[in-house]
Structures are given as structure tokens and as C-alpha cells.
Design a protein around this motif. Structure first.
Motif, PDB file in Angstrom:
ATOM      1  N   VAL A   4       4.332   2.741 -12.978  1.00 36.59           N
ATOM      2  CA  VAL A   4       4.222   1.552 -11.889  1.00 36.59           C
ATOM      3  C   VAL A   4       4.370   0.251 -12.502  1.00 36.59           C
ATOM      4  N   ILE A   5       3.622   0.147 -13.643  1.00 33.35           N
ATOM      5  CA  ILE A   5       3.675  -0.795 -14.652  1.00 33.35           C
ATOM      6  C   ILE A   5       5.042  -1.347 -15.089  1.00 33.35           C
ATOM      7  N   GLU A   6       5.785  -0.255 -15.518  1.00 33.90           N
ATOM      8  CA  GLU A   6       7.348  -0.624 -15.793  1.00 33.90           C
ATOM      9  C   GLU A   6       8.043  -1.329 -14.395  1.00 33.90           C
ATOM     10  N   LEU A   7       7.695  -1.070 -13.402  1.00 32.48           N
ATOM     11  CA  LEU A   7       8.395  -1.509 -11.819  1.00 32.48           C
ATOM     12  C   LEU A   7       7.742  -2.988 -11.646  1.00 32.48           C
ATOM     13  N   PHE A   8       6.472  -3.076 -11.542  1.00 33.67           N
ATOM     14  CA  PHE A   8       5.971  -4.286 -11.073  1.00 33.67           C
ATOM     15  C   PHE A   8       5.417  -5.337 -12.439  1.00 33.67           C
ATOM     16  N   PRO A   9       5.985  -6.341 -12.382  1.00 35.49           N
ATOM     17  CA  PRO A   9       5.777  -7.285 -13.464  1.00 35.49           C
ATOM     18  C   PRO A   9       4.508  -7.977 -13.396  1.00 35.49           C
ATOM     19  N   GLY A  10       3.798  -8.177 -12.037  1.00 36.54           N
ATOM     20  CA  GLY A  10       2.606  -9.123 -12.012  1.00 36.54           C
ATOM     21  C   GLY A  10       1.391  -8.314 -12.785  1.00 36.54           C
ATOM     22  N   LYS A  11       0.386  -9.475 -12.633  1.00 39.15           N
ATOM     23  CA  LYS A  11      -0.709  -8.954 -13.547  1.00 39.15           C
ATOM     24  C   LYS A  11      -1.646  -8.002 -12.912  1.00 39.15           C
ATOM     25  N   HIS A  50       0.821  -1.246   0.121  1.00 36.74           N
ATOM     26  CA  HIS A  50       0.069  -0.098  -0.067  1.00 36.74           C
ATOM     27  C   HIS A  50       0.766   1.226  -0.017  1.00 36.74           C
ATOM     28  N   LEU A  51       1.034   1.865  -1.158  1.00 35.98           N
ATOM     29  CA  LEU A  51       2.153   2.696  -1.262  1.00 35.98           C
ATOM     30  C   LEU A  51       1.776   4.404  -1.296  1.00 35.98           C
ATOM     31  N   THR A  52       0.495   4.592  -1.503  1.00 35.85           N
ATOM     32  CA  THR A  52       0.053   6.005  -1.484  1.00 35.85           C
ATOM     33  C   THR A  52      -1.112   6.224  -0.546  1.00 35.85           C
ATOM     34  N   GLU A  53      -1.183   7.351   0.009  1.00 35.51           N
ATOM     35  CA  GLU A  53      -2.123   7.633   1.162  1.00 35.51           C
ATOM     36  C   GLU A  53      -2.004   9.275   1.295  1.00 35.51           C
ATOM     37  N   ASP A  54      -3.086   9.621   2.144  1.00 33.34           N
ATOM     38  CA  ASP A  54      -3.288  10.858   2.541  1.00 33.34           C
ATOM     39  C   ASP A  54      -2.002  11.264   3.252  1.00 33.34           C
ATOM     40  N   GLN A  55      -1.412  10.600   3.999  1.00 38.21           N
ATOM     41  CA  GLN A  55      -0.198  11.037   4.942  1.00 38.21           C
ATOM     42  C   GLN A  55       1.134  10.855   4.221  1.00 38.21           C
ATOM     43  N   GLY A  56       1.037  10.341   3.204  1.00 43.41           N
ATOM     44  CA  GLY A  56       2.422  10.232   2.539  1.00 43.41           C
ATOM     45  C   GLY A  56       2.456   9.313   1.355  1.00 43.41           C
ATOM     46  N   TRP A  57       3.106   9.897   0.340  1.00 43.43           N
ATOM     47  CA  TRP A  57       3.299   9.131  -1.253  1.00 43.43           C
ATOM     48  C   TRP A  57       4.734   8.546  -1.205  1.00 43.43           C
ATOM     49  N   ARG A  58       4.386   7.154  -1.268  1.00 43.59           N
ATOM     50  CA  ARG A  58       5.902   6.784  -1.065  1.00 43.59           C
ATOM     51  C   ARG A  58       6.664   5.934  -2.468  1.00 43.59           C
ATOM     52  N   ILE A  59       6.126   6.169  -3.520  1.00 43.22           N
ATOM     53  CA  ILE A  59       6.808   5.530  -4.439  1.00 43.22           C
ATOM     54  C   ILE A  59       7.265   6.647  -5.502  1.00 43.22           C
ATOM     55  N   GLU A  60       8.529   6.517  -5.908  1.00 37.72           N
ATOM     56  CA  GLU A  60       9.289   7.546  -6.959  1.00 37.72           C
ATOM     57  C   GLU A  60       8.396   7.680  -8.229  1.00 37.72           C
ATOM     58  N   ILE A  61       7.885   8.712  -8.564  1.00 35.82           N
ATOM     59  CA  ILE A  61       7.303   8.960  -9.876  1.00 35.82           C
ATOM     60  C   ILE A  61       8.301   9.982 -10.609  1.00 35.82           C
ATOM     61  N   LYS A  62       9.005   9.590 -11.411  1.00 31.42           N
ATOM     62  CA  LYS A  62       9.789  10.457 -12.044  1.00 31.42           C
ATOM     63  C   LYS A  62       9.257  11.811 -12.877  1.00 31.42           C
ATOM     64  N   GLY A  67       9.502  10.056   3.543  1.00 29.47           N
ATOM     65  CA  GLY A  67      10.324   9.381   2.957  1.00 29.47           C
ATOM     66  C   GLY A  67       9.863   8.648   1.627  1.00 29.47           C
ATOM     67  N   TYR A  68      10.474   8.093   0.685  1.00 31.35           N
ATOM     68  CA  TYR A  68       9.802   7.160  -0.335  1.00 31.35           C
ATOM     69  C   TYR A  68      10.916   6.169  -0.932  1.00 31.35           C
ATOM     70  N   TYR A  69      10.400   5.315  -1.759  1.00 31.81           N
ATOM     71  CA  TYR A  69      11.252   4.125  -2.178  1.00 31.81           C
ATOM     72  C   TYR A  69      11.552   4.630  -3.475  1.00 31.81           C
ATOM     73  N   THR A  70      12.877   4.694  -3.988  1.00 33.20           N
ATOM     74  CA  THR A  70      13.260   5.256  -5.385  1.00 33.20           C
ATOM     75  C   THR A  70      12.983   3.887  -6.238  1.00 33.20           C
ATOM     76  N   GLN A  71      12.888   4.328  -7.404  1.00 33.76           N
ATOM     77  CA  GLN A  71      12.639   3.035  -8.428  1.00 33.76           C
ATOM     78  C   GLN A  71      13.937   2.103  -8.416  1.00 33.76           C
ATOM     79  N   LYS A  72      14.972   2.173  -8.100  1.00 36.74           N
ATOM     80  CA  LYS A  72      16.061   1.504  -7.946  1.00 36.74           C
ATOM     81  C   LYS A  72      15.737   0.619  -6.642  1.00 36.74           C
ATOM     82  N   GLU A  73      15.211   1.012  -5.725  1.00 38.96           N
ATOM     83  CA  GLU A  73      15.007   0.227  -4.435  1.00 38.96           C
ATOM     84  C   GLU A  73      13.779  -0.628  -4.783  1.00 38.96           C
ATOM     85  N   ILE A  74      12.814  -0.043  -5.461  1.00 42.08           N
ATOM     86  CA  ILE A  74      11.651  -0.840  -5.792  1.00 42.08           C
ATOM     87  C   ILE A  74      12.223  -2.097  -6.618  1.00 42.08           C
ATOM     88  N   LYS A  75      12.889  -1.853  -7.601  1.00 39.42           N
ATOM     89  CA  LYS A  75      13.321  -3.027  -8.344  1.00 39.42           C
ATOM     90  C   LYS A  75      14.000  -4.027  -7.672  1.00 39.42           C
TER      91      LYS A  75
END
Ligand code: ACM
Ligand code: ZN
Length: 530
Positions: A310-317, A186-198, A232-240
Motif C-alpha cells: 500500500v505504501i508503495e502505491l500511495f505517496p501521502g503521509k 475505503h478499500l477493504t471491508e467484509d463485503q469485498g477487498w478492492r485493492i490488488e495485493i500481489k 472486482g478490485y482495482y489493479t495496482q496499475k489502475e491505482i497508480k
């Protein structure tokens, strides 16, 4: 041997002397069948592990788990990974003979779960050191096993509180050990956006940080704040890196990008996304907030861009798009939203939410992915291909299954691990509720209201871990363990027996958790208020 181990072991002997197939094994989740035969396999440094590339993940895991650094020239016995056309992709068989262990499965998934079972036949010392005692006698036996449900999930909210990359990996590792195959992040919320979006850097420079955080329970009066910047947030590198780790544990990550509600951090970053287009801050307290995404074209462009990354980072369906707790006040007052209702011939704001979700579904489907939403996505009409996650009880899930949609059960009464697990005094502050481990263990994801031909739409269940009141990873672990042991058995085991028998195995499992440095609660009993 500790006292607890003696109890479990004796139970094992007693039951086995009556009936060879029935057993009380230490293994959690309990395998479908386990037959002890005669003799022992001696695992040692002289055991060779044979596996082809098809089983690389499982073979590497086992090598890493049991083999010490010492190089060995001479092998006296072996463990073989063998392809077999077992019906269930995640199923496996383990045949332990005196001279070899054969692990049979159709794919790496089954082999991976076989290894997780094998792990529990070894002394817990293997969890935290490449043990030098290293000569382990394993009783010969045959285990045949496969999961009851295909979706076995655990959720984690990293927006109310954020946790390190190391902890996210530790969490996924623990899920895999218990044969969960899905991590709902669960990466986004009122209290903080946690995924890097370039493409939208303010989501991170502004939306990932709040100025202050509520202290105590949100119903406390007066409300107090700590006035400390948090985030804080997770960088795309960290997410990968995390996605790659999850792959090595046969865990699929489902990212959640909330819409149209729980969007205050995004709106704080880009006020044009809201109906009033006014500057607001990232939320500093808990609850449900009125500022949600407006239905202007510019919002859809923004969300489509976010989904593209997001789709580029997460290979699941699956992509989870939230849909819960979106108050309609702003839409009622917004001329754009009201005009859109008229233009599209919609009845009300609930149908406007359905329009919103269906439009995003179409976009996500066009990218070859499927959406999951909380059960509010049923209100105003369900998007055609959506999977429903039923959290406000089971009724949303029942309705969706009756409509032929896939359902994941996650009812708050039974599977919210942010609830109290005991009524004993002295527990850390929690959101409320009461979900003791026994309640989790006795939960059946298939509602009795469903007809035989509708049951197949319940693909599994998931426990949710909302972290408003969990500031540290130790606290997350305390809320998750041992309730996750009970859920693993609900989702995996076809022959689980009763809570009393399970409790013995759960107690026995505590030693493994200690070796893994996992903090856990010892509440296995349903204590009442004094
Ligand atoms: C939820 O608990 N709001 C899905
Ligand atoms: Zn609007």
C-alpha cells in the motif's frame, strides 16, 4: 439569463452598492474577499497564459479548460502565474486588470485553487465544450482567498459497491473543483477487498467477490438476496493511474485498510487470519461481523506485507487503518488472544485492540507514515501518534484533541452523506438518519467544549459516503450533491453568511453540475414528513 441567475446577480448589485467589500458572489466555496474594480478583461483565444514549471499543474489545467484547439499567433492580453510569499500554502490572490490577470500564490496548490475560482467567473459552457463563442468579458476585481481548514476531505466506500476507475477520477475531479484536498478511499471491508495485493493473490481471487447481495434494507424481514456474484478490485496499475490523476488535482488520497474488524473478506481469503481459522465466505449482507483478525504473529506479518504494498502505491503521509466496529467476542473465546492479554499485562480486549493498533502504528511510523483511525482507537488507550477521525459524534474528537492529537471531524449526525437528505416521500432507500443540506452548512467542526489552545488540533472535517444502498455512480452523486457544496464552504470559507444566501448560490451552481454530467438532488429545503 435564467430567473435564478437574475436573482443572484441582483443581490450582488444591491450588496455591492452598499459596501464594496461585502458581496454575494456565485462562487462556491465563497472566497474570503472579492473587490470589484472598474473595467473588464476580455478572455479570448488571443489570451496568453504564462507559467513556469512551478505552476505547471495549474497552468496546464487552465490551458486545457479555456483554450480551444485553434492555434493563435497574436496575443492581446495575458494571464500570469506569479510566485508570492502568501502565508497559507493553499492561499492565492487573483488580480483581474483590463490587460492582464495575475494569479499570485506561494506554490502550485494556491494557484490551482485560484484557477478553480477563475473557472467560476466564466460561463458554465466552458465545462463541457471548448466554447467557440469564446470572447468572455470578466469584470475587473481582486480576490484574496485561503482555506479555513487544512484537511478538507471526502470519503468513498468502494467495498459495499464498487465504481469504475473513470468514476473515481470524476469524483476526485469534483472534489478538487470545490477545493477539497483529500480523498479517503475505503478499500477493504467484509463485503469485498478492492485493492490488488500481489503477495496475497487470494485477497483478489476470493476476497474481492461475494456470491450474493442483500436486496432492500437490511432490517427488512424476511431477508432477500439477489444470488448474483458481485465484485472486482482495482489493479495496482489502475491505482497508480488514479493517484497520478489525484496529484494533477492537488488531491491527496488516503487509503483505508481496515483492522482488526470489517475483515471478513480477508479472512474468507486466508482463514488463518481469524481466531477460529475456519472457512467463511465474503459477507453478503450489511452490518458488523464477529470474525475479526486474530492477534497471532501470522496476522501481523500479513498486515505488514499488505501495508508494504500500500505504501508503495500511495505517496501521502497517512494510512487509515480503520479500527471501528470490531466486536470482541472471538478474542474473548480465543486461547491465543487471551494468552497475549496475560503476557502483555493488558486489562481486557479493548486494551488488546489498543495493542493491535499501536503495534501497527509503530510499523507504519517506521516507514515514515502516520496512521488515522476511527474514534474507537481511543478505547483501551490511543496509539501515541495517531490522528483520530471522530464519527460517533464529536466526543471522541474532543477527547483526542484534549490529549493533543490531530482530529478530523466526521460526526454521523452532520456529515454522513449516506443518510436521507429530505423527509419527503419517494427517496431511494438509504441506511437511515436525516442529514439535510442545511445541517451540513451549519456544521462547525470546532466543538465549543474545546479550550482556545486545543482548537488547533481539529485539522478539518470530512463527509463519509458508505455505499451499502448505492449501487450506481449516479446514486452516489445524488447523495453527495449538493451536500458537498455546503461542506466545501464549511471547510474553506471564513466569511460564509447564512443558509438563505448560500442556497441561492447553490441553486445557481446546479447548471454547472448539469454541464459536468453530475447527478444531483434538488433538496435544498428541510421538508417534513407529510
Ligand atoms: C463507521 O461509520 N463505521 C466509521
Ligand atoms: Zn485470536
Amino acid at each position: 439569463m435564467t430567473h435564478k441567475r437574475i436573482i443572484v446577480f441582483s443581490l450582488f448589485l444591491i450588496i455591492n452598492s452598499c459596501d464594496f467589500i461585502a458581496f454575494a458572489s456565485d462562487i462556491i466555496p465563497k472566497p474570503n474577499s472579492k473587490i470589484i474594480t472598474s473595467g473588464e478583461f476580455i478572455l479570448s483565444n488571443n489570451t496568453k497564459i504564462n507559467y513556469s514549471d512551478d505552476f505547471k499543474i495549474s497552468g496546464d489545467f487552465l490551458m486545457d479548460y479555456i483554450i480551444s484547439e485553434e492555434h493563435v499567433e497574436e496575443y492581446v492580453n495575458k494571464i500570469n502565474f506569479i510566485k508570492k510569499n502568501i502565508k497559507n500554502d493553499e492561499g492565492y490572490e487573483i488580480e483581474i486588470l483590463t490587460n492582464e490577470i495575475n494569479i499570485y500564490s506561494k506554490s502550485n496548490k494556491g494557484a490551482f485553487y485560484a484557477v478553480q475560482t477563475l473557472r467560476q467567473l466564466l460561463p458554465v459552457e466552458f465545462e463541457n465544450n471548448k466554447t467557440k463563442l469564446f470572447k468572455v468579458n470578466i469584470p475587473c476585481q481582486v480576490i484574496k482567498d485561503s482555506p479555513k481548514f487544512k484537511y478538507r476531505g471526502m470519503h468513498l466506500d468502494v467495498s459495499r459497491h464498487m465504481f469504475s476507475v473513470e468514476f473515481i477520477k470524476k469524483y476526485i475531479d469534483a472534489l478538487a473543483m470545490l477545493k477539497f484536498n483529500t480523498f479517503h478511499w475505503h478499500l477493504t471491508e467484509d463485503q469485498g477487498w478492492r485493492i490488488e495485493i500481489k503477495k496475497y493473490p487470494k485477497l483478489n481471487s476470493i476476497g474481492s467477490y461475494r456470491d450474493s447481495t442483500l436486496i432492500g434494507h437490511y432490517t427488512d424481514k424476511p431477508i432477500k438476496y439477489d444470488k448474483t456474484r458481485y465484485g472486482g478490485y482495482y489493479t495496482q496499475k489502475e491505482i497508480k493511474e488514479i493517484v497520478e490523476f489525484a496529484n494533477s488535482r492537488e488531491v491527496l488520497i488516503i487509503p483505508e485498510i481496515e483492522m482488526p474488524g470489517h475483515a471478513q473478506a480477508a479472512i474468507a481469503s486466508y482463514p488463518y487470519l481469524s481466531c477460529r481459522q475456519e472457512k467463511i465466505g465474503v459477507a453478503t449482507t450489511w452490518g458488523v461481523f464477529e470474525d475479526i483478525y486474530c492477534t497471532r504473529e501470522s496476522t501481523f506479518s500479513f498486515l505488514e506485507d499488505v501495508i508494504d504494498e500500500v505504501i508503495e502505491l500511495f505517496p501521502g503521509k497517512y494510512i487509515h487503518i480503520g479500527g471501528d466496529e470490531a466486536p470482541k467476542k472471538r478474542w474473548e473465546e480465543c486461547s491465543h488472544c487471551q494468552n497475549l492479554i496475560k503476557k502483555e499485562g493488558l486489562k481486557d480486549e479493548h486494551e488488546l485492540q489498543s495493542y493491535f493498533i499501536t503495534r501497527m502504528e509503530k510499523y507504519i511510523n517506521s516507514k515514515g507514515k502516520k496512521i488515522i483511525g476511527w474514534d474507537e482507537i481511543l478505547d483501551g488507550g490511543l496509539a501515541p501518534n495517531a490522528t483520530v477521525m471522530s464519527w460517533r459524534g464529536e466526543s471522541g474528537g474532543i477527547k483526542a484533541a484534549q490529549m493533543g492529537h490531530e482530529v478530523i471531524m466526521s460526526p454521523n449526525a452532520n456529515l454522513y452523506f449516506d443518510h436521507y437528505q429530505t423527509k419527503k416521500e419517494g427517496e431511494p432507500v438509504a441506511i437511515g438518519g436525516f442529514t439535510p443540506i442545511e445541517e451540513v452548512y451549519n456544521y462547525n467542526p470546532i466543538p465549543k467544549e474545546l479550550h482556545e489552545n486545543e482548537k488547533k488540533y481539529i485539522i478539518g472535517a470530512q463527509a463519509n459516503v458508505w455505499t451499502e444502498y448505492m449501487k450506481t455512480s449516479e446514486h452516489v452523486e445524488y447523495m453527495v450533491f449538493p451536500r458537498i457544496l455546503a461542506l466545501s464552504e464549511v471547510l474553506w470559507s471564513s466569511n460564509s453568511t447564512n443558509f438563505t444566501e448560500f442556497k441561492l448560490r447553490a441553486e445557481n451552481y446546479f447548471e454547472r453540475l448539469e454541464k459536468l454530467d453530475i447527478n444531483y438532488s434538488k433538496h435544498l429545503e428541510k421538508e417534513e414528513i407529510k
